[in-house]
Design a protein around this motif. Structure first.
Motif, PDB file in Angstrom:
ATOM      1  N   UNK A 120       0.584  -1.246   0.165  1.00 40.73           N
ATOM      2  CA  UNK A 120      -0.092   0.057  -0.121  1.00 40.73           C
ATOM      3  C   UNK A 120       0.916   1.105  -0.197  1.00 40.73           C
ATOM      4  N   UNK A 121       2.053   1.261   0.837  1.00 37.45           N
ATOM      5  CA  UNK A 121       2.801   2.544   0.441  1.00 37.45           C
ATOM      6  C   UNK A 121       3.284   2.657  -0.791  1.00 37.45           C
ATOM      7  N   UNK A 122       3.623   1.622  -1.552  1.00 35.86           N
ATOM      8  CA  UNK A 122       4.058   1.751  -3.002  1.00 35.86           C
ATOM      9  C   UNK A 122       2.645   2.177  -3.746  1.00 35.86           C
ATOM     10  N   UNK A 123       1.568   1.710  -3.346  1.00 40.51           N
ATOM     11  CA  UNK A 123       0.401   2.269  -4.134  1.00 40.51           C
ATOM     12  C   UNK A 123       0.162   3.837  -3.956  1.00 40.51           C
ATOM     13  N   UNK A 124       0.265   4.262  -2.982  1.00 39.51           N
ATOM     14  CA  UNK A 124       0.314   5.631  -2.296  1.00 39.51           C
ATOM     15  C   UNK A 124       1.180   6.493  -3.164  1.00 39.51           C
ATOM     16  N   UNK A 125       2.333   5.850  -3.448  1.00 40.37           N
ATOM     17  CA  UNK A 125       3.621   6.596  -4.329  1.00 40.37           C
ATOM     18  C   UNK A 125       2.886   6.913  -5.436  1.00 40.37           C
ATOM     19  N   UNK A 126       2.424   5.710  -5.955  1.00 39.86           N
ATOM     20  CA  UNK A 126       1.920   6.041  -7.669  1.00 39.86           C
ATOM     21  C   UNK A 126       0.740   6.831  -7.748  1.00 39.86           C
ATOM     22  N   UNK A 127      -0.182   6.962  -6.997  1.00 38.10           N
ATOM     23  CA  UNK A 127      -1.364   7.582  -6.805  1.00 38.10           C
ATOM     24  C   UNK A 127      -0.932   9.166  -6.692  1.00 38.10           C
ATOM     25  N   UNK A 128      -0.157   9.447  -5.758  1.00 40.43           N
ATOM     26  CA  UNK A 128       0.539  10.637  -5.389  1.00 40.43           C
ATOM     27  C   UNK A 128       1.018  11.339  -6.747  1.00 40.43           C
ATOM     28  N   UNK A 129       1.952  10.537  -7.483  1.00 41.84           N
ATOM     29  CA  UNK A 129       2.382  10.860  -8.644  1.00 41.84           C
ATOM     30  C   UNK A 129       1.604  10.912  -9.735  1.00 41.84           C
ATOM     31  N   UNK A 130       0.371  10.292  -9.655  1.00 37.85           N
ATOM     32  CA  UNK A 130      -0.705  10.394 -10.660  1.00 37.85           C
ATOM     33  C   UNK A 130      -0.667   9.391 -11.864  1.00 37.85           C
ATOM     34  N   UNK A 131       0.014   8.404 -11.538  1.00 35.76           N
ATOM     35  CA  UNK A 131       0.400   7.173 -12.218  1.00 35.76           C
ATOM     36  C   UNK A 131      -1.198   6.295 -12.403  1.00 35.76           C
ATOM     37  N   UNK A 132      -1.427   5.838 -13.540  1.00 31.05           N
ATOM     38  CA  UNK A 132      -2.471   5.024 -13.922  1.00 31.05           C
ATOM     39  C   UNK A 132      -1.904   3.694 -13.428  1.00 31.05           C
ATOM     40  N   UNK A 133      -2.548   3.130 -12.401  1.00 30.55           N
ATOM     41  CA  UNK A 133      -2.121   1.752 -11.436  1.00 30.55           C
ATOM     42  C   UNK A 133      -3.244   0.582 -11.492  1.00 30.55           C
ATOM     43  N   UNK A 134      -2.323  -0.650 -11.945  1.00 28.69           N
ATOM     44  CA  UNK A 134      -3.142  -1.675 -11.604  1.00 28.69           C
ATOM     45  C   UNK A 134      -2.521  -2.793 -10.650  1.00 28.69           C
ATOM     46  N   UNK A 135      -3.048  -3.114  -9.688  1.00 26.80           N
ATOM     47  CA  UNK A 135      -2.369  -4.182  -8.817  1.00 26.80           C
ATOM     48  C   UNK A 135      -3.447  -5.358  -8.844  1.00 26.80           C
ATOM     49  N   UNK A 136      -2.537  -6.426  -9.327  1.00 25.16           N
ATOM     50  CA  UNK A 136      -3.342  -7.864  -9.528  1.00 25.16           C
ATOM     51  C   UNK A 136      -2.524  -9.148  -9.178  1.00 25.16           C
ATOM     52  N   UNK A 137      -3.263 -10.134  -8.802  1.00 25.20           N
ATOM     53  CA  UNK A 137      -2.582 -11.262  -8.494  1.00 25.20           C
ATOM     54  C   UNK A 137      -3.244 -11.905  -7.355  1.00 25.20           C
ATOM     55  N   UNK A 138      -2.505 -12.755  -6.706  1.00 25.40           N
ATOM     56  CA  UNK A 138      -2.884 -13.782  -5.547  1.00 25.40           C
ATOM     57  C   UNK A 138      -2.924 -13.066  -4.404  1.00 25.40           C
ATOM     58  N   UNK A 139      -3.769 -12.767  -3.445  1.00 23.96           N
ATOM     59  CA  UNK A 139      -3.298 -11.973  -2.306  1.00 23.96           C
ATOM     60  C   UNK A 139      -3.500 -12.972  -1.093  1.00 23.96           C
ATOM     61  N   UNK A 140      -4.123 -14.084  -1.366  1.00 25.30           N
ATOM     62  CA  UNK A 140      -4.180 -15.379  -0.397  1.00 25.30           C
ATOM     63  C   UNK A 140      -4.886 -14.759   1.010  1.00 25.30           C
ATOM     64  N   UNK A 141      -5.850 -13.844   0.255  1.00 23.82           N
ATOM     65  CA  UNK A 141      -6.544 -13.142   1.616  1.00 23.82           C
ATOM     66  C   UNK A 141      -8.000 -12.634   1.111  1.00 23.82           C
ATOM     67  N   UNK A 142      -8.654 -12.219   1.873  1.00 24.36           N
ATOM     68  CA  UNK A 142     -10.149 -11.571   1.557  1.00 24.36           C
ATOM     69  C   UNK A 142     -10.848 -11.246   2.920  1.00 24.36           C
ATOM     70  N   UNK A 143     -11.553 -10.359   2.728  1.00 22.20           N
ATOM     71  CA  UNK A 143     -12.267 -10.062   3.766  1.00 22.20           C
ATOM     72  C   UNK A 143     -13.288 -11.206   4.499  1.00 22.20           C
ATOM     73  N   UNK A 144     -13.067 -11.496   5.794  1.00 19.89           N
ATOM     74  CA  UNK A 144     -14.229 -12.449   6.171  1.00 19.89           C
ATOM     75  C   UNK A 144     -13.519 -13.815   5.907  1.00 19.89           C
ATOM     76  N   UNK A 145     -12.079 -14.060   5.339  1.00 22.07           N
ATOM     77  CA  UNK A 145     -11.722 -15.380   5.038  1.00 22.07           C
ATOM     78  C   UNK A 145     -11.305 -16.359   6.293  1.00 22.07           C
ATOM     79  N   UNK A 146     -11.010 -15.892   7.481  1.00 26.37           N
ATOM     80  CA  UNK A 146     -10.519 -16.849   8.418  1.00 26.37           C
ATOM     81  C   UNK A 146     -10.798 -16.127   9.488  1.00 26.37           C
ATOM     82  N   UNK A 147     -10.772 -16.622  11.000  1.00 28.99           N
ATOM     83  CA  UNK A 147     -11.182 -15.989  12.148  1.00 28.99           C
ATOM     84  C   UNK A 147     -10.123 -15.302  12.797  1.00 28.99           C
TER      85      UNK A 147
END
Length: 342
Positions: free
Chosen positions: A206-233
């Protein structure tokens, strides 16, 4: 322009040391699927997707004896794919690389890592992804040192027909599964430790994402996060998922992924899923939302169209028997794509 992400289960097992396809009757890493059948299934899936670029998670190994690029380009030639050029970033030691397979007639792409290099002591300010991130996750005044076993692939991409430039970050985040123990207390300890590391990786990302958004870059973050909301206790211990961190919290600029937002908005009811695992002890399948394509606000404003290529939930996939069966044989994950009207 169609961009996709696809986690191909043990893609590396389908190639010899020269990068040639092992299209034979030996078993692949897929249960009851031969190497020839898995390769044929992958050829059908990649052909059907017809993407301009595919971020491949668990791409073939790159090492002293093996080449990710050579293997992927041989795969593309064998099946006549227009995504004939392969690109990878930092090597890792897991035999599961992150690589981009793309159409060189449509896209120009290069590995372009951002951030500074670190020593063993690490740094707290978004270092390069092959370095070490220093963060106090336990709030115990003793910083944790975090690394990526699979450093994200950062790509500078240009869509040739439109001239549109954008950044891609291909991600395979830490698995939270507590492998290696049968002791309940040890399983709990490992699961919490893995989630802590996964969260740290997402904060770093997310720190890297913030750098790109501040710079005005068009950005796509994609892949396998092994995570998701509510996925485990164990998520309750941390109050949020890693996916929520990367998407953006509070007043931060938000990335958009409609499948993630749907999962965040309702913890009960039908959910989108991108992976299907067989639980041998329980003799049933577990389905989960693990794979995402998150886009920056300027790309979200183009009203892109997302799709999970699920063999049962996507009507076209289900009603096309050859594609449906190929998706089931090819991997335990299903591709996710986004169409951007650039």
């Amino acid at each position: 322009m169609r961009i996709a992400t696809y986690n191909v289960e043990w893609f590396d097992n389908l190639f010899d040391n020269d990068g040639m396809l092992l299209a034979d009757d030996e078993w692949s890493a897929r249960h009851d699927v031969t190497r020839a059948d898995q390769l044929a299934a992958l050829g059908i899936v990649f052909t059907a997707m017809d993407a301009d670029a595919v971020m491949i998670i668990e791409a073939p190994d790159d090492s002293r004896r093996r080449s990710t690029v050579k293997a992927l380009e041989a795969f593309a030639r064998t099946f006549g794919l227009r995504t004939s050029r392969a690109l990878m970033g930092f090597q890792n030691q897991t035999q599961q690389e992150i690589a981009l397979l793309y159409d060189p007639e449509v896209i120009a792409a290069r590995h372009d890592p951002i951030g500074h290099e670190t020593g063993k002591k690490g740094a707290p300010d978004a270092p390069r992804f092959d370095g070490t991130f220093r963060i106090d996750l336990n709030v115990d005044a003793a910083p944790d040192l975090v690394t990526w076993s699979k450093p994200p692939l950062e790509v500078a991409l240009t869509h040739k027909p439109s001239g549109r430039e954008m950044r891609l970050i291909g991600v395979h985040a830490k698995s939270k599964a507590p492998y290696g123990s049968n002791d309940p207390a040890e399983i709990t300890r490992i699961a919490i430790e893995n989630r802590r590391k996964q969260m740290a990786q997402c904060i770093w990302l997310r720190q890297r994402v913030d750098e790109h958004l501040i710079a005005g870059d068009s950005l796509i973050v994609l892949g396998d996060f092994n995570d998701g909301p509510g996925l485990d206790e164990y998520e309750k211990l941390f109050g949020r998922s890693g996916v929520e961190i990367v998407l953006g919290e509070g007043g931060a600029a938000q990335l958009t992924d409609p499948h993630a937002r749907l999962a965040l908005s309702q913890r009960v009811g039908a959910m989108p899923v991108t992976a299907r695992f067989y639980i041998r002890q329980e003799r049933r399948y577990l389905q989960a939302l693990l794979d995402y394509i998150m886009v920056s606000p300027d790309l979200a404003a183009l009203t892109p169209d997302w799709r999970i290529w699920h063999p049962f939930d996507d009507p076209v996939c289900y009603e096309t028997p050859e594609l449906r069966e190929a998706l089931l044989a090819a991997s335990d994950h299903f591709p996710v794509s986004v169409d951007l009207p650039v």
